[in-house]
Design a protein around this motif. Structure first.
Motif, PDB file in Angstrom:
ATOM      1  N   ALA A  43       0.841  -1.199   0.000  1.00  0.00           N
ATOM      2  CA  ALA A  43       0.000   0.000   0.000  1.00  0.00           C
ATOM      3  C   ALA A  43       0.878   1.252   0.000  1.00  0.00           C
ATOM      4  CB  ALA A  43      -0.894   0.001   1.239  1.00  0.00           C
ATOM      5  N   GLY A  44       0.538   2.207  -0.854  1.00  0.00           N
ATOM      6  CA  GLY A  44       1.222   3.497  -0.851  1.00  0.00           C
ATOM      7  C   GLY A  44       2.564   3.512  -1.558  1.00  0.00           C
ATOM      8  N   ALA A  45       2.903   2.458  -2.291  1.00  0.00           N
ATOM      9  CA  ALA A  45       4.199   2.424  -2.983  1.00  0.00           C
ATOM     10  C   ALA A  45       4.198   3.329  -4.208  1.00  0.00           C
ATOM     11  CB  ALA A  45       4.559   0.999  -3.391  1.00  0.00           C
ATOM     12  N   GLY A  46       3.019   3.843  -4.563  1.00  0.00           N
ATOM     13  CA  GLY A  46       2.927   4.736  -5.722  1.00  0.00           C
ATOM     14  C   GLY A  46       2.445   4.011  -6.963  1.00  0.00           C
ATOM     15  N   LYS A  47       1.968   2.782  -6.777  1.00  0.00           N
ATOM     16  CA  LYS A  47       1.555   1.975  -7.935  1.00  0.00           C
ATOM     17  C   LYS A  47       0.550   2.712  -8.806  1.00  0.00           C
ATOM     18  CE  LYS A  47      -0.091  -1.544  -5.530  1.00  0.00           C
ATOM     19  NZ  LYS A  47       0.110  -1.111  -4.149  1.00  0.00           N
TER      20      LYS A  47
ATOM     21  N   ALA B 144       3.557   6.107   3.981  1.00  0.00           N
ATOM     22  CA  ALA B 144       2.549   6.727   4.854  1.00  0.00           C
ATOM     23  C   ALA B 144       2.448   8.226   4.572  1.00  0.00           C
ATOM     24  CB  ALA B 144       2.903   6.473   6.314  1.00  0.00           C
ATOM     25  N   GLN B 145       3.598   8.872   4.325  1.00  0.00           N
ATOM     26  CA  GLN B 145       3.608  10.307   3.983  1.00  0.00           C
ATOM     27  C   GLN B 145       2.766  10.570   2.735  1.00  0.00           C
ATOM     28  OE1 GLN B 145       4.311  13.047   5.096  1.00  0.00           O
ATOM     29  NE2 GLN B 145       5.836  12.793   6.722  1.00  0.00           N
ATOM     30  N   ARG B 146       2.978   9.727   1.730  1.00  0.00           N
ATOM     31  CA  ARG B 146       2.251   9.918   0.465  1.00  0.00           C
ATOM     32  C   ARG B 146       0.752   9.737   0.687  1.00  0.00           C
ATOM     33  NH1 ARG B 146       6.019   5.893  -3.190  1.00  0.00           N
ATOM     34  NH2 ARG B 146       7.919   7.118  -3.166  1.00  0.00           N
ATOM     35  N   ARG B 147       0.373   8.676   1.404  1.00  0.00           N
ATOM     36  CA  ARG B 147      -1.047   8.413   1.656  1.00  0.00           C
ATOM     37  C   ARG B 147      -1.676   9.559   2.457  1.00  0.00           C
ATOM     38  NH1 ARG B 147      -3.833   3.465   0.405  1.00  0.00           N
ATOM     39  NH2 ARG B 147      -2.959   3.752  -1.633  1.00  0.00           N
ATOM     40  N   TYR B 148      -0.898  10.024   3.463  1.00  0.00           N
ATOM     41  CA  TYR B 148      -1.391  11.083   4.341  1.00  0.00           C
ATOM     42  C   TYR B 148      -1.692  12.348   3.529  1.00  0.00           C
ATOM     43  CZ  TYR B 148      -1.456  14.559   8.073  1.00  0.00           C
ATOM     44  OH  TYR B 148      -1.822  15.569   8.906  1.00  0.00           O
TER      45      TYR B 148
ATOM     46  N   ILE C  93      -0.835   1.473   7.515  1.00  0.00           N
ATOM     47  CA  ILE C  93       0.008   0.959   6.417  1.00  0.00           C
ATOM     48  C   ILE C  93       0.750  -0.296   6.894  1.00  0.00           C
ATOM     49  CG2 ILE C  93       2.224   1.420   5.238  1.00  0.00           C
ATOM     50  CD1 ILE C  93       0.536   3.094   3.673  1.00  0.00           C
ATOM     51  N   LYS C  94       1.298  -0.219   8.104  1.00  0.00           N
ATOM     52  CA  LYS C  94       2.064  -1.364   8.631  1.00  0.00           C
ATOM     53  C   LYS C  94       1.148  -2.563   8.866  1.00  0.00           C
ATOM     54  CE  LYS C  94       5.940   1.091  10.674  1.00  0.00           C
ATOM     55  NZ  LYS C  94       6.502   1.685  11.895  1.00  0.00           N
ATOM     56  N   LYS C  95      -0.050  -2.276   9.357  1.00  0.00           N
ATOM     57  CA  LYS C  95      -1.009  -3.358   9.619  1.00  0.00           C
ATOM     58  C   LYS C  95      -1.421  -4.016   8.299  1.00  0.00           C
ATOM     59  CE  LYS C  95      -3.819  -2.170  13.077  1.00  0.00           C
ATOM     60  NZ  LYS C  95      -5.018  -1.481  13.580  1.00  0.00           N
ATOM     61  N   ARG C  96      -1.679  -3.169   7.288  1.00  0.00           N
ATOM     62  CA  ARG C  96      -2.097  -3.713   5.996  1.00  0.00           C
ATOM     63  C   ARG C  96      -0.956  -4.493   5.333  1.00  0.00           C
ATOM     64  NH1 ARG C  96      -4.812  -1.059   1.442  1.00  0.00           N
ATOM     65  NH2 ARG C  96      -4.093   1.038   1.940  1.00  0.00           N
ATOM     66  N   ASP C  97       0.275  -3.998   5.463  1.00  0.00           N
ATOM     67  CA  ASP C  97       1.436  -4.736   4.915  1.00  0.00           C
ATOM     68  C   ASP C  97       1.447  -6.136   5.509  1.00  0.00           C
ATOM     69  OD1 ASP C  97       2.347  -2.529   3.583  1.00  0.00           O
ATOM     70  OD2 ASP C  97       4.133  -2.209   4.838  1.00  0.00           O
ATOM     71  N   TYR C  98       1.285  -6.169   6.835  1.00  0.00           N
ATOM     72  CA  TYR C  98       1.342  -7.467   7.518  1.00  0.00           C
ATOM     73  C   TYR C  98       0.224  -8.379   7.021  1.00  0.00           C
ATOM     74  CZ  TYR C  98       1.832 -11.073  10.964  1.00  0.00           C
ATOM     75  OH  TYR C  98       2.015 -12.305  11.547  1.00  0.00           O
ATOM     76  N   ASN C  99      -1.011  -7.859   7.001  1.00  0.00           N
ATOM     77  CA  ASN C  99      -2.153  -8.671   6.530  1.00  0.00           C
ATOM     78  C   ASN C  99      -1.914  -9.164   5.108  1.00  0.00           C
ATOM     79  OD1 ASN C  99      -3.550  -8.056   8.833  1.00  0.00           O
ATOM     80  ND2 ASN C  99      -4.911  -6.548   7.875  1.00  0.00           N
ATOM     81  N   ASP C 100      -1.504  -8.238   4.225  1.00  0.00           N
ATOM     82  CA  ASP C 100      -1.388  -8.570   2.799  1.00  0.00           C
ATOM     83  C   ASP C 100      -0.278  -9.593   2.551  1.00  0.00           C
ATOM     84  OD1 ASP C 100      -3.431  -6.735   2.461  1.00  0.00           O
ATOM     85  OD2 ASP C 100      -2.186  -5.165   1.585  1.00  0.00           O
ATOM     86  N   MET C 101       0.790  -9.541   3.373  1.00  0.00           N
ATOM     87  CA  MET C 101       1.919 -10.449   3.144  1.00  0.00           C
ATOM     88  C   MET C 101       1.753 -11.799   3.834  1.00  0.00           C
ATOM     89  SD  MET C 101       5.270  -8.020   3.039  1.00  0.00           S
ATOM     90  CE  MET C 101       5.031  -7.127   4.527  1.00  0.00           C
ATOM     91  N   HIS C 102       0.854 -11.840   4.824  1.00  0.00           N
ATOM     92  CA  HIS C 102       0.758 -13.073   5.617  1.00  0.00           C
ATOM     93  C   HIS C 102      -0.514 -13.868   5.393  1.00  0.00           C
ATOM     94  CE1 HIS C 102       4.040 -11.008   7.608  1.00  0.00           C
ATOM     95  NE2 HIS C 102       4.450 -12.201   7.948  1.00  0.00           N
TER      96      HIS C 102
END
Ligand code: DC
Length: 217
Positions: A11-15, A149-153, A171-180
Motif C-alpha cells: 500500500a502506498g508504494a505509488g503503484k 505513509a507520507q504519500r497516503r497522508y 500501512i504497517k497493519k495492511r502490509d502485515y495482513n497482505d503479506m501473511h
C-alpha cells in the motif's frame, strides 16, 4: 490478446499514480484491482455482513469497471462508487475481505477478462504471481513504510480524524495482513523487476516504467 503489464507492491508504494501516468503516455488502460477489493469491502460494510454472509451474498454483486476519458470508474449494482471506496475504513476492510478465498475467486475472472481484451497496466498485490503469471512485464514497486505513509497522508489528510501516526500504523497493519494471508499473499514474482521508489518522484519512476514497456513492445 493485448500487452499485459503487472505492477504489484505494498500500500502506498505509488503503484496507482505511476501506472496511471505510464498508461496515459502509452495509450494503455490502467486497471486498479485494489478498487475491486474495496468495492466488496464497501458492500460488506453497507450491508453489515460478516465473512460467511458476505460469501453467501457475492452473487448479489454486479461489479463493472468503466473507463471514462482514461480514468477507471467502479460501478456496483448500478451505482458509481469510485469516490466512496477511498475512506480509511474501506481500506482496512478491503485488506480483510481480500483474505477470503471466495472473494479472490469472484474477482479473478473479471480481472482476467479485462486483461485479455486490452493493452493494460494492472496493479495490485498478486497480479504477477496469480492473476497474470504470463504478463509481458512484471514490476514490484516498493518504498519505505514512512515514505508510503507520507504519500497516503497527503492524499487523505483533509478527511476528518486522519493523523499521520494513524496512517503509518494502518500501512504497517495492511502490509502485515497482505503479506501473511494464506491465499495469494503479497510477494515479488521471481521474474519481476524490483523498483524501490524511496526518494524518487512519480515522474522519475514513470519515465523508467515507460522505457521498460517500450523495450518489450
Ligand atoms: O491497492 P489498494 O490499497 O486499493 O488495495 C486495497 C486492499 O485490497 C489491499 O489492502 C489488499 C487488497 N488487494 C489484494 O488483495 N489484491 C489485489 N490484487 C489488490 C488489492
Amino acid at each position: 490478446m493485448g500487452i499485459n503489464i503487472a505492477i504489484d507492491g505494498p500500500a502506498g508504494a505509488g503503484k496507482s499514480s505511476i501506472a496511471k501516468a505510464a498508461a496515459l503516455e502509452k495509450g494503455y488502460i490502467y486497471v486498479d484491482t485494489g478498487a475491486l477489493y474495496r468495492s466488496i469491502a464497501l458492500f460488506a460494510l453497507e450491508n453489515n455482513l460478516n465473512n460467511d454472509s458476505l460469501v453467501n451474498s457475492l452473487d448479489k454483486i454486479n461489479l463493472n469497471l468503466e473507463f471514462i476519458d482514461g480514468s477507471q470508474h467502479v460501478v456496483m449494482n448500478g451505482e458509481d462508487i469510485t469516490d466512496k471506496i477511498r475512506t480509511p475504513e474501506v481500506s482496512m476492510n478491503a485488506s480483510k475481505v481480500s483474505a477470503i478465498p471466495e472473494v479472490r475467486e469472484f474477482l479473478f475472472g473479471l480481472q482476467k477478462k479485462i486483461a485479455a481484451e486490452n493493452n493494460i497496466i494492472m496493479d495490485g498485490r498478486d497480479i504477477g504471481t496469480v492473476v497474470l503469471p504470463d504478463a509481458d512485464l512484471k514490476i514490484f514497486l516498493t518504498a519505505s513504510a514512512e515514505e508510503r505513509a507520507q504519500r497516503r497522508y497527503r492524499e487523505i489528510k483533509d478527511m476528518p480524524g486522519v493523523t499521520f501516526e494513524q496512517v503509518l500504523e494502518d500501512i504497517k497493519k495492511r502490509d502485515y495482513n497482505d503479506m501473511h494471508r494464506d491465499i495469494a499473499p503479497l510477494k515479488q514474482a521471481e521474474d519481476a523487476v524490483l523498483l524501490d521508489t524511496t526518494g524518487m518522484t512519480v515522474d522519475e519512476v514513470k519515465t523508467r516504467l515507460v522505457k521498460m514497456i517500450t523495450e518489450i513492445e
